[in-house]
Enzyme design. Structure first.
Site, mmCIF file in Angstrom:
data_model
loop_
_atom_site.group_PDB
_atom_site.id
_atom_site.type_symbol
_atom_site.label_atom_id
_atom_site.label_comp_id
_atom_site.label_asym_id
_atom_site.label_seq_id
_atom_site.Cartn_x
_atom_site.Cartn_y
_atom_site.Cartn_z
ATOM 1 N N ASN A 278 11.659 1.490 3.144
ATOM 2 C CA ASN A 278 11.015 0.458 2.340
ATOM 3 C C ASN A 278 12.088 -0.344 1.618
ATOM 4 O O ASN A 278 13.160 0.168 1.313
ATOM 5 C CB ASN A 278 10.099 1.120 1.295
ATOM 6 C CG ASN A 278 9.409 0.115 0.399
ATOM 7 O OD1 ASN A 278 8.782 -0.834 0.873
ATOM 8 N ND2 ASN A 278 9.525 0.293 -0.906
ATOM 9 N N THR A 279 11.778 -1.599 1.357
ATOM 10 C CA THR A 279 12.657 -2.388 0.499
ATOM 11 C C THR A 279 11.940 -2.669 -0.808
ATOM 12 O O THR A 279 10.740 -2.970 -0.821
ATOM 13 C CB THR A 279 13.130 -3.682 1.190
ATOM 14 O OG1 THR A 279 13.784 -4.501 0.218
ATOM 15 C CG2 THR A 279 12.006 -4.454 1.824
ATOM 16 N N HIS A 280 12.683 -2.547 -1.911
ATOM 17 C CA HIS A 280 12.091 -2.648 -3.249
ATOM 18 C C HIS A 280 12.932 -3.601 -4.102
ATOM 19 O O HIS A 280 14.168 -3.508 -4.095
ATOM 20 C CB HIS A 280 12.056 -1.244 -3.872
ATOM 21 C CG HIS A 280 11.439 -1.232 -5.227
ATOM 22 N ND1 HIS A 280 10.074 -1.308 -5.430
ATOM 23 C CD2 HIS A 280 11.992 -1.184 -6.463
ATOM 24 C CE1 HIS A 280 9.816 -1.288 -6.710
ATOM 25 N NE2 HIS A 280 10.960 -1.221 -7.367
ATOM 26 N N ARG B 219 0.845 -1.201 0.000
ATOM 27 C CA ARG B 219 0.000 0.000 0.000
ATOM 28 C C ARG B 219 0.873 1.241 0.000
ATOM 29 O O ARG B 219 1.916 1.255 0.683
ATOM 30 C CB ARG B 219 -0.880 0.055 1.255
ATOM 31 C CG ARG B 219 -1.827 -1.103 1.415
ATOM 32 C CD ARG B 219 -3.011 -0.963 0.489
ATOM 33 N NE ARG B 219 -3.915 -2.097 0.665
ATOM 34 C CZ ARG B 219 -4.879 -2.401 -0.183
ATOM 35 N NH1 ARG B 219 -5.087 -1.677 -1.262
ATOM 36 N NH2 ARG B 219 -5.662 -3.448 0.036
ATOM 37 N N ASP C 99 8.134 4.815 -4.538
ATOM 38 C CA ASP C 99 9.507 4.321 -4.668
ATOM 39 C C ASP C 99 10.470 5.411 -5.156
ATOM 40 O O ASP C 99 11.397 5.141 -5.920
ATOM 41 C CB ASP C 99 9.566 3.099 -5.597
ATOM 42 C CG ASP C 99 8.676 1.968 -5.102
ATOM 43 O OD1 ASP C 99 8.598 1.777 -3.882
ATOM 44 O OD2 ASP C 99 8.064 1.278 -5.941
ATOM 45 N N ALA D 54 6.684 10.995 -0.444
ATOM 46 C CA ALA D 54 5.281 11.040 -0.867
ATOM 47 C C ALA D 54 5.053 10.372 -2.227
ATOM 48 O O ALA D 54 3.908 10.143 -2.621
ATOM 49 C CB ALA D 54 4.792 12.481 -0.889
HETATM 50 C C1 GRF Z 1 9.786 -8.170 -1.605
HETATM 51 O O1 GRF Z 1 10.406 -8.442 -2.842
HETATM 52 C C2 GRF Z 1 9.497 -6.716 -1.457
HETATM 53 O O2 GRF Z 1 10.506 -5.892 -1.906
HETATM 54 C C3 GRF Z 1 8.290 -6.604 -2.346
HETATM 55 O O3 GRF Z 1 7.509 -7.694 -1.956
HETATM 56 C C4 GRF Z 1 8.381 -8.756 -1.560
HETATM 57 C C5 GRF Z 1 7.985 -9.201 -0.187
HETATM 58 O O4 GRF Z 1 8.369 -10.517 0.066
HETATM 59 N N1 GRF Z 1 7.652 -5.334 -2.252
HETATM 60 P P1 GRF Z 1 7.933 -11.271 1.396
HETATM 61 O O5 GRF Z 1 6.426 -11.127 1.524
HETATM 62 O O6 GRF Z 1 8.646 -10.619 2.544
HETATM 63 O O7 GRF Z 1 8.380 -12.673 1.180
#
Ligand code: GRF
Length: 185
Positions: A99-101, A83, A137, A134
Site C-alpha cells: 500500500n502507499t500512504h 477500504r 497502515d 491486518a
Molecule cells: C494517495 O495519496 C494515496 O496514498 C491515498 O489516496 C491518494 C490516491 O491518489 N490513500 P490517486 O487517487 O491515485 O490520485
C-alpha cells in the site's frame, strides 16, 4: 492494482510499465472511480466490486481475493484504495500486498493522514510504501520519502505535493520488486 479514486498513482504505474513489469488488472470498489477510465484507455481488465452489492463484508473480501487471483499478479498494489481488507485477504497475498500512504508511517495512519499532519503542526511529512497487514497502515515499511510542509500549505496543496513523491516512490518500489523477482528466478 487496487484503487478507489482519481487514480493518478495507478496512472503513474501504467505510464512506467516497461520490460520489468506490466499492470495486469484493476480492482476497484467504486463504480465512479476515475481509475476505471484510465484502465479502459490502457486496455487493462477491470473488476468493480461495490461493497453494497454484497450481503456481508466477508463476502466482499472473498470476492476481492478471487478477483485479484483471477489476474494472477506477482504483486498487489493498493494505491488510493480506501477500504481495509480482512485478515484472510492479507494472508492469501502475504508478502506481495503493498500500500502507499501519504505520511511517514508510523506517524499519521488512517484516512486523513494529510489533514492530521497539518493539524499536528509538524514541519515534515511524506510518503510511505508498506506491506499490508491486518491493521490499518501498520505493516512493515518498504520505503519512505519526506516532503516539507510549507506555511502556505492547506490539505489540498500538501496532498498534491505528497502525491508527486508517492508516484515516484511507488514506481521505484514496484521496479525493485520486479528486479528482485527476476534475479530470484
Ligand atoms: C494517495 O495519496 C494515496 O496514498 C491515498 O489516496 C491518494 C490516491 O491518489 N490513500 P490517486 O487517487 O491515485 O490520485
Amino acid at each position: 492494482m487496487l484503487a478507489s479514486g482519481t487514480g493518478s498513482l495507478f496512472q503513474a504505474l501504467l505510464d512506467a510499465q516497461d520490460s520489468s513489469f506490466t499492470v495486469v488488472g484493476l480492482v476497484t470498489d467504486q463504480p465512479e472511480a476515475q481509475a476505471i477510465g484510465r484502465a479502459a484507455i490502457a486496455g487493462i481488465n477491470i473488476a468493480v466490486l461495490q461493497l453494497s452489492d454484497f450481503e456481508t463484508r466477508d463476502a466482499w473480501n472473498r470476492a476481492l481475493s478471487d478477483a485479484i487471483d483471477y489476474f494472477t499478479p506477482d504483486l498487489v498494489v493498493s494505491a488510493g484504495f480506501m477500504r481495509v481488507v480482512n485478515a484472510d485477504v492479507v494472508s492469501r497475498f502475504a508478502g506481495r500486498l503493498i500500500n502507499t500512504h501519504p505520511a511517514l508511517l508510523p506517524a499519521f495512519p488512517g484516512a486523513h493522514a494529510v489533514r492530521d499532519a497539518l493539524a499536528a503542526g509538524v514541519s515534515t511529512t511524506g510518503s510511505t510504501v508498506h506491506f499490508i497487514d491486518a491493521g490499518v497502515d501498520t505493516g512493515e515499511v518498504i520505503a519512505q520519502r519526506s516532503v516539507e510542509i510549507l506555511n502556505s500549505d492547506d490539505e489540498d496543496t500538501l496532498h498534491e505535493r505528497i502525491k508527486v513523491v508517492e508516484r515516484e516512490l511507488l514506481v521505484q518500489v514496484v521496479k525493485d520488486f520486479a528486479q528482485k523477482k527476476a534475479v530470484a528466478q
